[in-house]
Write a protein that holds these residues in place. Structure first.
Motif, short mmCIF file in Angstrom:
data_model
loop_
_atom_site.label_atom_id
_atom_site.label_comp_id
_atom_site.label_asym_id
_atom_site.label_seq_id
_atom_site.Cartn_x
_atom_site.Cartn_y
_atom_site.Cartn_z
N HIS A 188 0.85 -1.20 0.00
CA HIS A 188 0.00 0.00 0.00
C HIS A 188 0.87 1.24 0.00
CE1 HIS A 188 -3.46 -2.50 0.58
NE2 HIS A 188 -2.79 -3.15 1.52
N ARG A 189 0.57 2.15 -0.90
CA ARG A 189 1.36 3.38 -1.00
C ARG A 189 1.14 4.29 0.20
NH1 ARG A 189 -0.25 8.32 -2.11
NH2 ARG A 189 1.37 9.77 -2.79
N SER A 190 -0.06 4.18 0.79
CA SER A 190 -0.50 5.19 1.73
C SER A 190 -1.44 4.57 2.75
CB SER A 190 -1.24 6.24 0.89
OG SER A 190 -1.71 7.27 1.65
N ASN A 203 7.57 9.33 -0.17
CA ASN A 203 6.40 8.61 -0.69
C ASN A 203 6.72 7.83 -1.96
OD1 ASN A 203 4.42 9.10 1.17
ND2 ASN A 203 3.73 11.00 0.21
N TYR A 204 7.85 8.11 -2.56
CA TYR A 204 8.12 7.53 -3.89
C TYR A 204 9.01 6.29 -3.81
CZ TYR A 204 5.64 11.59 -5.40
OH TYR A 204 4.64 12.52 -5.57
N ALA A 205 10.06 6.32 -2.97
CA ALA A 205 10.96 5.16 -2.90
C ALA A 205 10.23 3.86 -2.57
CB ALA A 205 12.09 5.44 -1.90
N GLU A 235 -4.67 5.61 -6.06
CA GLU A 235 -4.00 6.28 -7.19
C GLU A 235 -2.78 5.49 -7.61
OE1 GLU A 235 -1.96 9.99 -6.46
OE2 GLU A 235 -1.88 9.60 -4.31
N SER A 236 -2.01 6.04 -8.52
CA SER A 236 -0.76 5.40 -8.93
C SER A 236 0.39 6.04 -8.14
CB SER A 236 -0.56 5.55 -10.43
OG SER A 236 0.52 4.76 -10.85
N THR A 237 1.62 5.70 -8.49
CA THR A 237 2.77 6.26 -7.78
C THR A 237 2.87 7.77 -7.98
OG1 THR A 237 3.91 4.19 -8.22
CG2 THR A 237 5.27 6.04 -7.51
N ALA A 238 2.51 8.24 -9.18
CA ALA A 238 2.70 9.65 -9.49
C ALA A 238 1.60 10.19 -10.40
CB ALA A 238 4.08 9.85 -10.14
N ALA A 239 0.38 9.65 -10.24
CA ALA A 239 -0.73 10.11 -11.08
C ALA A 239 -2.05 9.73 -10.42
CB ALA A 239 -0.65 9.48 -12.47
N ASN A 240 -3.07 10.55 -10.65
CA ASN A 240 -4.42 10.27 -10.13
C ASN A 240 -5.21 9.42 -11.12
OD1 ASN A 240 -3.97 13.44 -8.95
ND2 ASN A 240 -4.69 11.88 -7.52
N ILE A 259 -4.38 10.29 -0.65
CA ILE A 259 -4.18 10.49 -2.09
C ILE A 259 -3.71 11.92 -2.30
CG2 ILE A 259 -5.39 10.58 -4.33
CD1 ILE A 259 -7.43 8.58 -3.20
N LEU A 260 -2.77 12.12 -3.24
CA LEU A 260 -2.32 13.48 -3.52
C LEU A 260 -3.43 14.26 -4.24
CD1 LEU A 260 0.49 15.10 -3.30
CD2 LEU A 260 0.44 14.94 -5.79
N ASP A 261 -3.66 15.49 -3.79
CA ASP A 261 -4.63 16.38 -4.45
C ASP A 261 -4.03 16.86 -5.76
OD1 ASP A 261 -7.09 16.89 -3.07
OD2 ASP A 261 -5.87 17.68 -1.42
N GLY A 262 -4.28 16.15 -6.83
CA GLY A 262 -3.66 16.48 -8.11
C GLY A 262 -4.24 17.76 -8.71
N ILE A 263 -3.37 18.57 -9.24
CA ILE A 263 -3.81 19.83 -9.86
C ILE A 263 -4.39 19.52 -11.25
CG2 ILE A 263 -3.01 22.10 -10.68
CD1 ILE A 263 -0.85 21.75 -8.30
N THR A 264 -3.82 18.53 -11.92
CA THR A 264 -4.41 18.09 -13.20
C THR A 264 -5.76 17.43 -12.94
OG1 THR A 264 -2.13 17.52 -13.75
CG2 THR A 264 -3.80 16.98 -15.39
N CYS A 265 -5.85 16.66 -11.88
CA CYS A 265 -7.11 16.00 -11.51
C CYS A 265 -8.20 17.05 -11.31
CB CYS A 265 -6.86 15.19 -10.22
SG CYS A 265 -8.31 14.41 -9.54
N PHE A 299 -5.39 8.08 -16.32
CA PHE A 299 -4.61 8.70 -15.24
C PHE A 299 -4.34 10.15 -15.60
CE2 PHE A 299 -3.85 4.26 -14.56
CZ PHE A 299 -3.78 4.15 -13.18
N THR A 300 -4.20 10.98 -14.57
CA THR A 300 -3.87 12.40 -14.81
C THR A 300 -2.70 12.82 -13.94
OG1 THR A 300 -5.34 13.24 -13.07
CG2 THR A 300 -6.30 13.00 -15.28
N GLY A 301 -1.94 13.78 -14.45
CA GLY A 301 -0.83 14.34 -13.67
C GLY A 301 -0.07 15.32 -14.54
N THR A 302 0.75 16.14 -13.91
CA THR A 302 1.55 17.10 -14.68
C THR A 302 2.41 16.34 -15.68
OG1 THR A 302 1.54 18.58 -12.80
CG2 THR A 302 3.24 18.97 -14.45
N ALA A 303 3.05 15.27 -15.23
CA ALA A 303 3.94 14.50 -16.11
C ALA A 303 3.15 13.68 -17.12
CB ALA A 303 4.84 13.60 -15.28
N1 PLP Z 1 -0.35 11.67 -7.38
C1 PLP Z 1 0.96 11.64 -7.09
C2 PLP Z 1 1.42 10.73 -6.01
C3 PLP Z 1 1.87 12.45 -7.80
O1 PLP Z 1 3.19 12.41 -7.53
C4 PLP Z 1 1.37 13.31 -8.81
C5 PLP Z 1 2.28 14.18 -9.55
O2 PLP Z 1 2.51 15.30 -9.20
C6 PLP Z 1 -0.02 13.32 -9.06
C7 PLP Z 1 -0.85 12.49 -8.33
C8 PLP Z 1 -0.60 14.28 -10.05
O3 PLP Z 1 -0.60 15.57 -9.51
P1 PLP Z 1 -0.54 16.85 -10.43
O4 PLP Z 1 -1.67 16.73 -11.37
O5 PLP Z 1 -0.66 17.99 -9.50
O6 PLP Z 1 0.78 16.80 -11.13
#
Ligand code: PLP
Ligand code: COI
Length: 364
Positions: A188-190, A203-205, A235-240, A259-265, A299-303
């Protein structure tokens, strides 16, 4: 007063912009700001951000960031528009999120004004690395705050550095047919009351093992479930994550702070509601049972921007398999979002911040 010699440059001609991927290219300048709270946090202030030539960070081996993971970061994109101007996307939200992450792990908050100025400075000083308009790429700006004080006992550092670096980036995924996603069941990530909603390095390693295992099994990325075993998709490791179920667009609620509050989300929820007129549910849990009946997912995210999913599964549990019938919604949302980011469609109030050398006037 504009600093002498500072102006926005055209894209460099010695880079192959057409082959840009989400990978690291060193840019010439960094921006830094420091704070020392040894005499108490109250009177201490972050120094005025300054640009320096790119150089590896010099850190004591005993620095808190290296030993105890007291470090947080953000990710922001700057886009070159057709007229050559450069604009950053929703940077005020990144400033606020960095403050929330900072508060959680006792890092002094960077005032929004200092944060925005530092990121803009980094963009201006590296402006020849902002990709050309027609490349579809962006300059990715990565502000980090690292605990730099040398000490041994487990406690919060008293000295911190904000560093902003930049790198030109293109697509994160090149899979037009859609992503293969592995539901992760053994990790579990979180967890509730933890730190999953912060963007801290720590949170990433822990996610890297499940990501590597998923890749070895032919998946492109992972999807984590809630730590209490309720079968809720997070969510995923780096995306919603989003799923379209019975015509309703759903993304899991972030209220448990797992869960991270994604700005792209948030931007995609806005576009789906206000541009496409869709029903969006973002304040409820998202049971995996419901995802199993999804017509589409992404999935959504800046990257990752908006990345459509083809299938979700777990080889040990065929019951969990989901095959998405279409990628259309993700593709439509991505076009609208990127049209806003590149200035082809009017942006909602406050979403774009233009970057100009006059941003480097002294702070008042
Ligand atoms: N969730 C995680 C754990 C992230 O690292 C990211 C990337 O920043 C996101 C979601 C997407 O967030 P954002 O859309 O703000 O880039
Ligand atoms: C971003 O999308 O900006 C991120 O921070 C994700 C990154 C960890 C690849």
């Amino acid at each position: 007063m504009v600093q002498e010699g500072l102006y926005l440059e055209s894209p460099r001609e010695d880079l192959d912009w057409s082959s840009l991927r989400f990978s690291y290219t060193k840019c010439p300048s960094l921006v830094i700001s420091d704070i020392d709270i040894s005499d108490g946090a109250d009177g201490a202030q972050w120094s005025a951000p300054r640009a320096i030539p790119h150089d590896p960070l010099k850190l004591e081996p005993s620095a808190g960031a290296l030993n105890y993971g007291q470090t947080i970061f953000e990710g922001i994109k700057a886009f070159r528009h057709d007229d050559g101007s450069i604009h950053m996307f929703r940077i005020d939200e990144n400033a606020k999120r960095l403050q929330r992450s900072a508060e959680r792990i006792l890092i002094p908050q960077v005032p929004e004004e200092i944060f925005v100025r530092a990121v803009k400075m980094c963009c201006v000083w590296n402006s020849s690395y902002v990709p050309p308009y027609d490349s579809g790429g962006a300059l990715y700006l990565r502000p980090l705050v690292v605990a730099t004080e040398p000490y041994l006992g487990v406690r919060s550092s008293k000295v911190f550095r904000l560093v902003v670096y930049a790198t030109p980036v293109g697509p994160f995924f090149s899979k037009p047919e859609g992503l293969a996603v592995r539901l992760v069941t053994g990790f579990h990530r979180s967890y509730p009351n933890g730190v999953g909603s912060t963007k801290m390095g720590g949170n990433y390693a822990p996610c890297m093992q499940s990501m590597a295992e998923a890749r070895q099994s032919g998946y492109d990325l992972v999807l984590y479930l809630d730590a209490k075993g309720r079968g809720l998709v997070e969510e995923s490791t780096a995306a919603n994550f989003f799923a379209l179920v019975d015509g309703v667009l759903r993304t899991p609620s972030t209220h448990r702070k797992t869960i991270l509050d994604g700005i792209t989300c948030d931007s995609i929820c806005y576009i789906a509601r206000h541009v496409l007129g869709m029903k969006v549910v973002d304040d409820e849990d998202l049971p995996v049972e419901l995802v199993r009946t999804a017509e589409q997912a992404f999935f959504t995210g800046t990257a990752v921007i908006v990345s459509p999913v083809k299938r979700i599964g777990h080889e040990a549990d065929s019951e969990m398999a989901v095959i998405c019938k279409s990628l259309d919604l993700a593709q439509e949302l991505k076009v609208i979002l990127t049209d806003i980011q590149f200035g082809r469609r009017e942006a909602p109030e406050g979403w774009l911040t233009q970057v100009t050398p006059s941003d480097l006037e002294p702070l008042t």
